[in-house]
Design an enzyme around this catalytic site. Structure first.
Site, mmCIF file in Angstrom:
data_model
loop_
_atom_site.group_PDB
_atom_site.id
_atom_site.type_symbol
_atom_site.label_atom_id
_atom_site.label_comp_id
_atom_site.label_asym_id
_atom_site.label_seq_id
_atom_site.Cartn_x
_atom_site.Cartn_y
_atom_site.Cartn_z
ATOM 1 N N HIS A 276 -1.036 -8.790 -1.062
ATOM 2 C CA HIS A 276 -0.587 -7.576 -1.752
ATOM 3 C C HIS A 276 0.940 -7.535 -1.741
ATOM 4 C CE1 HIS A 276 -4.483 -4.979 -1.302
ATOM 5 N NE2 HIS A 276 -4.739 -6.213 -1.710
ATOM 6 N N GLU B 188 3.088 -5.307 -0.804
ATOM 7 C CA GLU B 188 3.707 -4.831 0.433
ATOM 8 C C GLU B 188 3.722 -5.922 1.500
ATOM 9 O OE1 GLU B 188 1.170 -1.241 -1.013
ATOM 10 O OE2 GLU B 188 1.170 -3.420 -1.231
ATOM 11 N N CYS C 171 -2.522 0.710 0.395
ATOM 12 C CA CYS C 171 -3.922 0.763 0.834
ATOM 13 C C CYS C 171 -3.955 0.744 2.364
ATOM 14 C CB CYS C 171 -4.702 -0.423 0.261
ATOM 15 S SG CYS C 171 -4.210 -2.026 0.959
ATOM 16 N N CYS D 197 -2.408 -2.558 3.868
ATOM 17 C CA CYS D 197 -0.952 -2.577 3.804
ATOM 18 C C CYS D 197 -0.345 -1.543 4.741
ATOM 19 C CB CYS D 197 -0.484 -2.374 2.370
ATOM 20 S SG CYS D 197 -0.918 -3.769 1.306
#
Length: 154
Positions: free
Chosen positions: A46, A48, A76, A79
């Site tokens: 992801h 992040e 999320c 993360c």
């Protein structure tokens, strides 16, 4: 946030959900990342996570307490956990994520008193631009799917 949006567009070019992130320390970008779990065959890729990894390498430290993470979409749970472990001091995100958001939309892990680290959270920065990018991406994907179905008659 503008740089995070630019990185999100890079993700889109690769066919990934367009999310971008940057880590800033003392006014300088020290980490950059964008979504690419499909291309990387990595469910943790992801935006992040990638930005945190980049910043940790640049600063030669897995702890990033004096840093701010800018991300185009609300983090999320995965993360958010990485943000806690990195000891990020502040998270600024663009658009809310009503399916998986862990900064208040679905759950608010950042407000959980039992967790050992708490970052300051601010949402809504350039939210229309951030949300529009994701909406346009998924509209394009749906149109491609419809076109494919029409071509094959299914």
């Amino acid at each position: 946030m503008r740089e995070a949006l630019s990185l999100a567009e890079e993700a889109w070019k690769l066919g990934e959900v367009p999310v971008g992130a940057v880590v800033v320390k003392d006014g300088y970008i020290v980490g950059r990342g964008f979504n690419h779990p499909i291309a990387a065959h990595d469910p943790t890729a992801h935006a992040e996570i990638m930005a945190l990894r980049d910043a940790a390498r640049a600063l030669a430290n897995y702890r990033l307490p004096d840093c701010t993470l800018y991300v185009t979409i609300e983090p999320c749970a995965m993360c958010s956990g990485a943000i806690f472990h990195a000891r990020i001091g502040r998270v600024i995100y663009g658009a809310a994520e009503y399916k998986t958001g862990a900064a208040g939309s679905v759950v608010n892990l950042f407000a959980e008193a039992r967790l050992n680290h708490h970052a300051t959270i601010q949402g809504g920065v350039l939210s229309e631009e951030c949300a529009s990018l994701v909406s346009r991406f998924f509209a394009e994907k749906r149109a491609q799917l419809r076109s494919k179905k029409e071509e094959t008659g299914t």
